[in-house]
Design an enzyme around this catalytic site. Sequence first.
Site, PDB file in Angstrom:
ATOM      1  N   ASN A 150     -12.847   6.980  -9.590  1.00  0.00           N
ATOM      2  CA  ASN A 150     -12.145   8.086 -10.051  1.00  0.00           C
ATOM      3  C   ASN A 150     -11.410   8.495 -11.448  1.00  0.00           C
ATOM      4  O   ASN A 150     -11.242   9.310 -12.127  1.00  0.00           O
ATOM      5  CB  ASN A 150     -11.270   8.603  -9.118  1.00  0.00           C
ATOM      6  CG  ASN A 150      -9.780   7.466  -8.681  1.00  0.00           C
ATOM      7  OD1 ASN A 150     -10.035   6.444  -9.162  1.00  0.00           O
ATOM      8  ND2 ASN A 150      -8.744   8.083  -8.541  1.00  0.00           N
ATOM      9  N   GLY A 225      -8.903   0.225  -5.641  1.00  0.00           N
ATOM     10  CA  GLY A 225      -9.693   0.918  -4.754  1.00  0.00           C
ATOM     11  C   GLY A 225      -8.980   1.260  -3.500  1.00  0.00           C
ATOM     12  O   GLY A 225      -7.756   1.483  -3.267  1.00  0.00           O
ATOM     13  N   SER A 226      -9.857   1.314  -2.516  1.00  0.00           N
ATOM     14  CA  SER A 226      -9.313   1.665  -1.092  1.00  0.00           C
ATOM     15  C   SER A 226      -8.626   0.592  -0.413  1.00  0.00           C
ATOM     16  O   SER A 226      -8.908  -0.560  -0.788  1.00  0.00           O
ATOM     17  CB  SER A 226     -10.382   2.448  -0.615  1.00  0.00           C
ATOM     18  OG  SER A 226     -11.406   1.200  -0.170  1.00  0.00           O
ATOM     19  N   VAL A 227      -7.646   0.911   0.572  1.00  0.00           N
ATOM     20  CA  VAL A 227      -7.189   0.014   1.066  1.00  0.00           C
ATOM     21  C   VAL A 227      -8.121  -0.881   1.984  1.00  0.00           C
ATOM     22  O   VAL A 227      -7.975  -2.039   2.135  1.00  0.00           O
ATOM     23  CB  VAL A 227      -5.996   0.728   2.427  1.00  0.00           C
ATOM     24  CG1 VAL A 227      -5.295  -0.186   3.299  1.00  0.00           C
ATOM     25  CG2 VAL A 227      -4.965   1.638   1.655  1.00  0.00           C
ATOM     26  N   GLY A 230      -9.464  -3.489  -0.286  1.00  0.00           N
ATOM     27  CA  GLY A 230      -8.370  -4.125  -0.727  1.00  0.00           C
ATOM     28  C   GLY A 230      -8.115  -5.415   0.319  1.00  0.00           C
ATOM     29  O   GLY A 230      -7.969  -6.433  -0.065  1.00  0.00           O
ATOM     30  N   GLU A 245      -4.127  -2.493  -6.301  1.00  0.00           N
ATOM     31  CA  GLU A 245      -3.761  -1.218  -6.519  1.00  0.00           C
ATOM     32  C   GLU A 245      -4.650  -0.128  -5.598  1.00  0.00           C
ATOM     33  O   GLU A 245      -5.764   0.003  -5.661  1.00  0.00           O
ATOM     34  CB  GLU A 245      -4.160  -0.780  -8.067  1.00  0.00           C
ATOM     35  CG  GLU A 245      -3.375  -1.425  -8.764  1.00  0.00           C
ATOM     36  CD  GLU A 245      -1.614  -1.319  -9.025  1.00  0.00           C
ATOM     37  OE1 GLU A 245      -1.441  -0.272  -8.302  1.00  0.00           O
ATOM     38  OE2 GLU A 245      -1.218  -2.067  -9.266  1.00  0.00           O
ATOM     39  N   CYS A 278      -5.033   8.828  -6.904  1.00  0.00           N
ATOM     40  CA  CYS A 278      -4.318   7.952  -5.828  1.00  0.00           C
ATOM     41  C   CYS A 278      -3.018   8.353  -5.863  1.00  0.00           C
ATOM     42  O   CYS A 278      -2.307   8.265  -4.726  1.00  0.00           O
ATOM     43  CB  CYS A 278      -4.292   6.363  -6.188  1.00  0.00           C
ATOM     44  SG  CYS A 278      -3.966   6.210  -7.974  1.00  0.00           S
TER      45      CYS A 278
END
Length: 470
Positions: A150, A225-227, A230, A245, A278
């Site tokens: 993004n 990126g996404s949870v 992560g 993050e 985010c």
Amino acid sequence: MQMLINGEFIDKEDKQEIKNPFNGEVIDTVPIADWGDADKVIEVANNAKQSIQDMSAKEVSESLFNASLDLEEQSEYIANLIVSEVGKPYKQAIVEVNRSIETIRFAAEEAKRIYGETVPLDVAGSSNEKFYGFTKKIPIGVVGAITPFNFPVNLALHKIAPALAAKNTVIVKPSMDAPLSTLKIVEILNNHFPKGVINAITGYGSEVGDALVVSTDVDKISFTGSVATGLFIASRAGMKKITLELGGNDPLIVLEDADLEKATDAALSAFSCAGQVCIGVKRIILDNKIADKFIDLFINKTKQLKIGDPSDKTVDIGPVIDENAAIHISKSINNAIEDGAKLLLGGSYEGCLFEPTILDDVNMSMDLVANETFGPVAPIIRVDGVEEAISVANNTQYGLQAGVFTENINHALKCVEKIDSGAVLINKESTFRTDNMPFGGFKSSGMGKEGIKYAVEDMCKTKLIILNHI
Ligand code: NAD
């Protein structure tokens, strides 16, 4: 475009097409690297460590600054690359590029102030020995930077620039949804550093990304990126340092005493970058006393937003990243409506263009707000008073940033103290970020902070030196 490894452009027969999400046109291709290629780039980055460590802080700082001048010169080209690969409206893409120039310049400045400290060692009692103790910050080594689609330029630079400022070598693995502008900035930086210091590899996260994460020859992974990704990275990284993050579900709380003109302007950031931010406003928590008035104003302002071709300089909302994302957003909206939410505006999509959507009577049991929707959706949750607003704001696994609109200092302070997130902003929406500020979420939103000074700190090791003077 090609990968950049050891100062050379590298291609592969296996390629992925990169498509413009607005019109489906193929813009370019990138190589699909494999585990073996990842091993090679890791070796290159390790071999290049000495060359950047041999540079003085002044040279590193000047190299970063000169790269920022090149980026400035190419800002139109790079903004248009972001428009075509992400579908981000031009007005927002150019802001990203301008911020990126600042991000590199913050790093150029930070390269000159990496300090250690003196340590009082006489705390152990007196003796004939006199110790001098001090610390020195040394590079961590090889930094693996894994980035999302993004903000392909600025978020990559939030890893690359501080890593270089601290004299590390870097391997960037951009998102395969939008790798082109990241590859371009790596090319720019490579022109100012010895070969092998900054490298870019393209390929799937599950192979190339994983190879970086599990390697004992990569010293730090900096991931945005996404949870879900992560958490997976955290389970695979072993002993190396990681910064995560991750996603957010940021609330915008509007209390009964808020300035509704300002609060409704702030709420429009739910639609910025088609909701794919985010720190975008993802839940609007309204005090019942002002909810109807807020909603009228908000709907009127939303109707004025222009949706369409992101390369049109007057467009506010472009497409989401692909049709799967649009389908997912639509399902979440329809499930919420089935469970009692009221659709006030939007709700439909064509291709990847999703209408800005406002829903009332949403509650935290709905998937639309329990998880990160990542689309141009503004779900409204009604509450009575500041206590309930805080309780709803905290009723989530996420904790990135939170915005609160109130003219009452006691309410403001209560929110500052009680909201469990990495930042609480009073009379400003969560979407605010400057590139020097400490940035990073609590709870499932992440681990560690970015913002150049903080990232540099995390990309150094601390060595203690003791001199015994008898
Ligand atoms: P994603 O998690 O799908 O992918 C991010 C990166 O991870 C990509 O480069 C991908 O190839 C790589 N990857 C995937 N699987 C991997 C694995 N097993 N090992 C190593 N790498 C792997 O995220 P996305 O869809 O590109 O981005 C959107 C998400 O990013 C949202 O959740 C958003 O909130 C979050 N985000 C967070 C911040 C922040 O600063 N907190 C900023 C921007 C985006």
